[in-house]
Design a protein around this motif. Structure first.
Motif, PDB file in Angstrom:
ATOM      1  N   GLY A 133       0.842  -1.192   0.000  1.00  0.00           N
ATOM      2  CA  GLY A 133       0.000   0.000   0.000  1.00  0.00           C
ATOM      3  C   GLY A 133       0.870   1.232   0.000  1.00  0.00           C
ATOM      4  N   ARG A 134       0.287   2.351   0.443  1.00  0.00           N
ATOM      5  CA  ARG A 134       1.029   3.607   0.456  1.00  0.00           C
ATOM      6  C   ARG A 134       0.798   4.335   1.774  1.00  0.00           C
ATOM      7  NH1 ARG A 134      -0.165   7.263  -4.527  1.00  0.00           N
ATOM      8  NH2 ARG A 134      -2.316   6.717  -3.985  1.00  0.00           N
ATOM      9  N   VAL A 135       1.755   5.179   2.109  1.00  0.00           N
ATOM     10  CA  VAL A 135       1.579   6.114   3.223  1.00  0.00           C
ATOM     11  C   VAL A 135       1.272   7.467   2.603  1.00  0.00           C
ATOM     12  CG1 VAL A 135       2.595   7.159   5.277  1.00  0.00           C
ATOM     13  CG2 VAL A 135       3.228   4.806   4.614  1.00  0.00           C
ATOM     14  N   LEU A 136       0.118   8.020   2.980  1.00  0.00           N
ATOM     15  CA  LEU A 136      -0.388   9.242   2.350  1.00  0.00           C
ATOM     16  C   LEU A 136      -0.677  10.301   3.400  1.00  0.00           C
ATOM     17  CD1 LEU A 136      -3.021   7.432   0.084  1.00  0.00           C
ATOM     18  CD2 LEU A 136      -0.751   8.288  -0.633  1.00  0.00           C
ATOM     19  N   ASP A 137      -0.704  11.564   2.973  1.00  0.00           N
ATOM     20  CA  ASP A 137      -1.218  12.600   3.860  1.00  0.00           C
ATOM     21  C   ASP A 137      -2.722  12.718   3.629  1.00  0.00           C
ATOM     22  OD1 ASP A 137      -1.721  14.240   1.685  1.00  0.00           O
ATOM     23  OD2 ASP A 137      -0.055  15.608   2.092  1.00  0.00           O
ATOM     24  N   ILE A 138      -3.346  13.595   4.388  1.00  0.00           N
ATOM     25  CA  ILE A 138      -4.807  13.679   4.390  1.00  0.00           C
ATOM     26  C   ILE A 138      -5.357  14.134   3.029  1.00  0.00           C
ATOM     27  CG2 ILE A 138      -5.004  16.073   5.227  1.00  0.00           C
ATOM     28  CD1 ILE A 138      -6.675  13.477   7.214  1.00  0.00           C
ATOM     29  N   ALA A 144       6.970  10.575   1.927  1.00  0.00           N
ATOM     30  CA  ALA A 144       8.284   9.946   1.792  1.00  0.00           C
ATOM     31  C   ALA A 144       8.963   9.873   3.156  1.00  0.00           C
ATOM     32  CB  ALA A 144       9.138  10.757   0.823  1.00  0.00           C
ATOM     33  N   GLY A 145       9.792   8.865   3.343  1.00  0.00           N
ATOM     34  CA  GLY A 145      10.577   8.753   4.582  1.00  0.00           C
ATOM     35  C   GLY A 145       9.762   8.310   5.774  1.00  0.00           C
ATOM     36  N   ALA A 180       9.993   8.153  -2.311  1.00  0.00           N
ATOM     37  CA  ALA A 180       9.254   9.333  -2.785  1.00  0.00           C
ATOM     38  C   ALA A 180       7.798   9.023  -3.122  1.00  0.00           C
ATOM     39  CB  ALA A 180       9.955   9.924  -4.007  1.00  0.00           C
ATOM     40  N   ASP A 181       7.507   7.792  -3.546  1.00  0.00           N
ATOM     41  CA  ASP A 181       6.131   7.449  -3.935  1.00  0.00           C
ATOM     42  C   ASP A 181       5.259   7.050  -2.743  1.00  0.00           C
ATOM     43  OD1 ASP A 181       7.289   5.068  -3.266  1.00  0.00           O
ATOM     44  OD2 ASP A 181       6.818   4.029  -5.156  1.00  0.00           O
ATOM     45  N   GLY A 182       5.857   7.022  -1.522  1.00  0.00           N
ATOM     46  CA  GLY A 182       5.092   6.665  -0.321  1.00  0.00           C
ATOM     47  C   GLY A 182       4.699   5.203  -0.269  1.00  0.00           C
ATOM     48  N   ALA A 183       5.131   4.414  -1.232  1.00  0.00           N
ATOM     49  CA  ALA A 183       4.673   3.018  -1.315  1.00  0.00           C
ATOM     50  C   ALA A 183       5.475   2.097  -0.393  1.00  0.00           C
ATOM     51  CB  ALA A 183       4.780   2.520  -2.748  1.00  0.00           C
TER      52      ALA A 183
END
Lengths: 281, 281
Positions: A133-138, A144-145, A180-183
């Protein structure tokens, strides 16, 4: 000023003794609330002398069950829904952000930092699963990171720290860092439901209430990233028989992940799940 | 049926799990009351995660302070007024009957049965006092065959069991039995105020609330007689500086006795006090 305690004035008699010159306002507020509710509870149920003796005995044994490896008062708090209530009060998040749930007793700091795709199941006990999956903001932008610290039991229902010498150290544990892709993606196992310890006062209480001690199967996750609130949560397996009766009330519908069987490949299951982080206050 | 706990429904979510087929109605009522008040308390004060951790630590240390000689949860109950509230609920008496108060931790069964007039002060530490009065029923008739079990600290503020080897065994303890006139008299000492133990979590709590740990001076009494309710009470010394701020809330105005200096004779003080027993239900 209440001088002498009676059945009618008892809470006020105790609260009146608080000396504001020496008591912090916050401690006063907490003790006032505690004393009022404790006395109201005892009056409402008209607690007998024998029941009070049982309560003293249960509290005493709960304290004496605690050790470096066991925290029976936290287990009491968990099984009475108190831990989740405190978690909820202290982790109110904006709509769309991933919800918190309890940390639990089995987190270990300092798990290995692993490359994306690594397999955290070191003993191979369980059905293999690809988590991704991904880590995303709202607002849906990748973060990233972000560090994703995961841990779970194996398919026998035990964490590595519960079976030293039987399970390899750091079995079903690892930390992954997003680019960078948050994945993210890693391999592990579909977790298994297990009972909380029942050989103490919390277990006696569950039995007396006619409750089972099981937690539905889940993988623990802590996600941290600079500028965002720390997320402490679980990914739950939706088809678990205990999903609607978690012994510690940790389930939130938004945390139930769509575990799905694969059509082959190197894992039996796939679990897609995005983590949405709330901004730091 | 509440499936998932939220901040708003938390108490109901826990109560809904009680399985009536396996839970006694009385236990259900007690747990319902406990859960409702515990959750309401936490919500009202918006308990933080750190405060919850302090609460877990205090409860754990309270349990671990308990031993064969020390019951820190009872001391918590006492200093929070809970013991006296439970005592009041369970000892409602008709007008005119002597009121109950807490037993305390220092009663020892099997004290010597003594003849009327005997002196229970074996170490002579304290101001001598003649205790005298009658055991009566609610209509003022003497109660024959009533057993009066008395105990107190000496003038250094310690009970015999707190100073084995220093105080004689059974110092300031004895049992007297009334004859046909219901009268009693014995010699002892005017008791002394003393602090409850402060080297544990209850002491920390008292300090944080700005409260002193002292109990006003008192002599303990248990009066039993066939056909009457057991009376567990104290005789308090009215001129004690702590009479209006007993650390365990045990004082009732009706239990303050008119200790008076004598004009000489073999005791320095006299304490007249009648015990009025309520009939057995």
């Amino acid at each position: 000023m209440v001088r002498y305690l009676t059945e009618e004035n008892s809470a006020a008699a105790v609260i009146d003794r608080i000396n504001d010159a020496e008591c912090s306002p916050r401690f006063r507020r907490i003790m006032e609330g505690l004393i009022m509710h404790l006395h109201a509870f005892i009056r409402e149920v008209a607690l007998t002398q024998e029941e009070w003796e049982v309560a003293i005995d249960v509290l005493t044994r709960t304290g004496q069950k605690c050790s470096a490896e066991r925290q029976e008062f936290i287990l009491m708090s968990d099984t009475l829904g108190v831990s989740m209530l405190v978690d909820a009060i202290n982790n109110r998040r904006p709509e769309g952000a991933t919800e918190n749930t309890v940390l639990g007793p089995f987190h270990v700091a300092g798990a290995p930092e692993l490359p994306m795709g690594a397999n955290i199941s070191l003993d191979g006990v369980g059905e293999s699963c690809l988590f991704r999956g991904r880590v995303l903001d709202i607002d849906g932008r990748p973060v990233a990171g972000a560090k994703i610290d995961v841990w779970s039991d194996n398919a026998n229902g035990f964490y590595d720290v519960q079976q030293p010498g039987i399970q390899p150290k750091w079995n079903n544990r690892g930390i992954f860092t997003t680019g960078a892709d948050g994945a993210y993606h890693f391999r592990g196992i579909k977790p298994t439901s297990y009972p909380v310890p029942v050989d103490g006062p919390a277990g006696e209480m569950l039995t007396a209430m006619g409750r089972h001690p099981y937690r539905p199967s889940h993988t623990h996750v802590i996600v941290t990233a600079r500028g965002f609130q720390k997320l402490v949560t679980h990914i739950f397996v939706g088809d678990d028989p205990y999903i609607e009766s978690d012994a510690v009330f940790g389930v939130k519908p938004s945390l139930i992940a769509p575990f799905a069987r694969t059509d082959g490949g190197d894992t039996a299951w796939v679990c897609p799940f995005d983590f949405v982080l709330a901004p730091q206050d």
